[in-house]
Design an enzyme around this catalytic site. Structure first.
Site, PDB file in Angstrom:
ATOM      1  N   LYS A 144       0.851  -1.177   0.000  1.00 33.76           N
ATOM      2  CA  LYS A 144       0.000   0.000   0.000  1.00 33.76           C
ATOM      3  C   LYS A 144       0.896   1.239   0.000  1.00 33.76           C
ATOM      4  O   LYS A 144       1.544   1.537   1.011  1.00 33.76           O
ATOM      5  CB  LYS A 144      -0.924  -0.031   1.225  1.00 33.76           C
ATOM      6  CG  LYS A 144      -2.008  -1.096   1.113  1.00 33.76           C
ATOM      7  CD  LYS A 144      -2.860  -0.846  -0.110  1.00 33.76           C
ATOM      8  CE  LYS A 144      -3.863  -1.934  -0.406  1.00 33.76           C
ATOM      9  NZ  LYS A 144      -4.498  -1.771  -1.718  1.00 33.76           N
ATOM     10  N   LYS A 203     -13.345  -6.559  -8.630  1.00 32.74           N
ATOM     11  CA  LYS A 203     -13.932  -6.714  -7.292  1.00 32.74           C
ATOM     12  C   LYS A 203     -15.427  -6.982  -7.449  1.00 32.74           C
ATOM     13  O   LYS A 203     -16.123  -6.257  -8.173  1.00 32.74           O
ATOM     14  CB  LYS A 203     -13.710  -5.445  -6.467  1.00 32.74           C
ATOM     15  CG  LYS A 203     -12.260  -5.213  -6.085  1.00 32.74           C
ATOM     16  CD  LYS A 203     -12.119  -3.992  -5.186  1.00 32.74           C
ATOM     17  CE  LYS A 203     -10.794  -3.995  -4.446  1.00 32.74           C
ATOM     18  NZ  LYS A 203      -9.654  -3.659  -5.306  1.00 32.74           N
TER      19      LYS A 203
HETATM   20 MG    MG Z   1      -6.114  -2.019  -5.837  1.00 32.04          MG
END
Ligand code: MG
Length: 367
Positions: free
Chosen positions: A165, A265
């Site tokens: 991240k 997703k």
């Molecule tokens: Mg991503």
């Protein structure tokens, strides 16, 4: 078969690590998950789950999921849940947009269809490819050295794919990517996911500064156009996630050669039905995918396992086992990671049984 009732539960999902941090200082400590149970007049029931990554990752938030389900429920009572394309048409006519609110309902309908046919959902989505689904571990944003340590720690748990991240200060992010890359072993995969957190010049600086490394760059900027400008200025393999929110954007990005990999997703596109459509198109077009969801517990993890396991292996870039990140076990029968992989259940439907004491009292029931 007819839908007789739709019951909604809210479940808090705390994290083993305490906090999940990503771009722009965003973090979540307890995820707000929504579970839907659909009962039918034939005694077959199904469950689904939707869990946004906090209220500021996608245009989605926990109470919004429950409000959307409340808006949809009256239109769905009396409908046949096994006619899933019809269910999606009813939802799209009743409520424009709000794909995440539709995702848990669509997921529960697939669970019902599988149970009614006595087949696992992965077989209904195309079949079972290979023995297991390889998983990545998201490495929460921290100082560079700590992130490198976490890569090594999660490798010891069996993961071979790591998603850093980043999306913070550009110089710090270069250090993060370099530190993690230094502990990487041959055959392992490293992704630097900025989650829209960079402005284009910073993204280009970072990409240039790590251009000698074996790393993917994911979703550097907020807008699609800015991501394209970064893409034009780097040779590194490129992943788009937040911008690929449906079929239209996939086709546009494919035409623009805007990415090498997409992140698919389930709730971002409205459920398993629409995720399957995009998945099948990606296979036909030759685009590998990270197949996952925004977040979730055991039920989302089960759904990820079914759509991932039913995808031909060359197109499975990676997937996520969200039930490894949290402390709450909300359903029995969910996939359990072993050595960085998981498998779709061989039981009918999603193969999960909710643990009612964990779900608690329903927050709404429509019948
Ligand atoms: Mg991503």
């Amino acid at each position: 078969m007819k839908i007789r009732s739709i019951t909604v539960y809210q479940v808090d999902l705390p994290l083993k690590e305490g906090r999940y941090s990503w771009a722009d200082g965003k973090y979540v400590e307890v995820f707000d998950s929504t579970v839907v149970a659909i009962d039918t007049d034939e005694g077959v029931s199904g469950v689904g789950e939707v869990c946004p990554l906090g209220p500021f990752y996608l245009p989605a938030f926990g109470p919004g999921a429950r409000a959307g389900i409340g808006e949809l429920a009256p239109h769905l009572l009396g409908q046949d849940p096994t006619q899933i394309a019809r269910i999606n048409t009813v939802m799209d006519q009743a409520l424009l947009g709000h794909p995440y609110a539709k995702s848990a309902i669509d997921m529960a309908c697939w669970d019902i269809l599988g149970r009614a046919l006595n087949r696992p959902v992965c077989l209904l989505l195309g079949g079972r490819f290979g023995d297991a689904v390889a998983l990545y571990r998201a490495i929460s944003q921290r100082p560079a050295g700590e992130m490198a340590d976490n890569v090594a720690q999660y490798r010891d748990e069996g993961y071979e794919k790591f998603q850093l991240k980043v999306g913070g200060n550009a110089s710090d992010d270069v250090a993060r990517i370099r530190a993690a890359s230094a502990v990487l072993r041959s055959g392992e995969t490293l992704v630097a996911d900025a989650n829209t957190g960079w402005l284009a010049p910073d993204a280009i600086r970072v990409a240039n500064a790590v251009s000698d490394l074996d790393v993917y760059i994911e979703q550097p900027c907020l807008s699609y156009e800015k991501c394209l400008s970064v893409r034009d200025n780097t040779q590194l393999p490129f992943i788009l996630d937040e911008n690929i929110d449906g079929l239209d954007m996939l086709l546009r990005a494919y035409g623009d050669r805007a990415m090498d990999v997409i992140n698919l997703k389930i709730s971002k596109v409205g459920g398993l039905t629409k995720a399957r459509q995009i998945r099948d198109l990606c296979v036909s077009l030759g685009i590998p995918m990270t197949i996952e969801d925004s977040w979730g517990g055991d039920i989302v993890t089960a759904a990820i396992a079914h759509i991932a396991h039913s995808t031909p292996e060359p197109y499975r870039f990676s997937s996520t086992d969200f039930n490894s990140y949290g402390t709450v076990n909300m359903a029995d029968g969910a996939p359990k990671r072993t050595e960085g992989v998981m498998q779709a259940s061989e039981k009918p439907g999603l193969g999960v049984t909710p643990r009612l004491p964990v779900l608690g009292d329903p927050v709404a029931k429509y019948e």
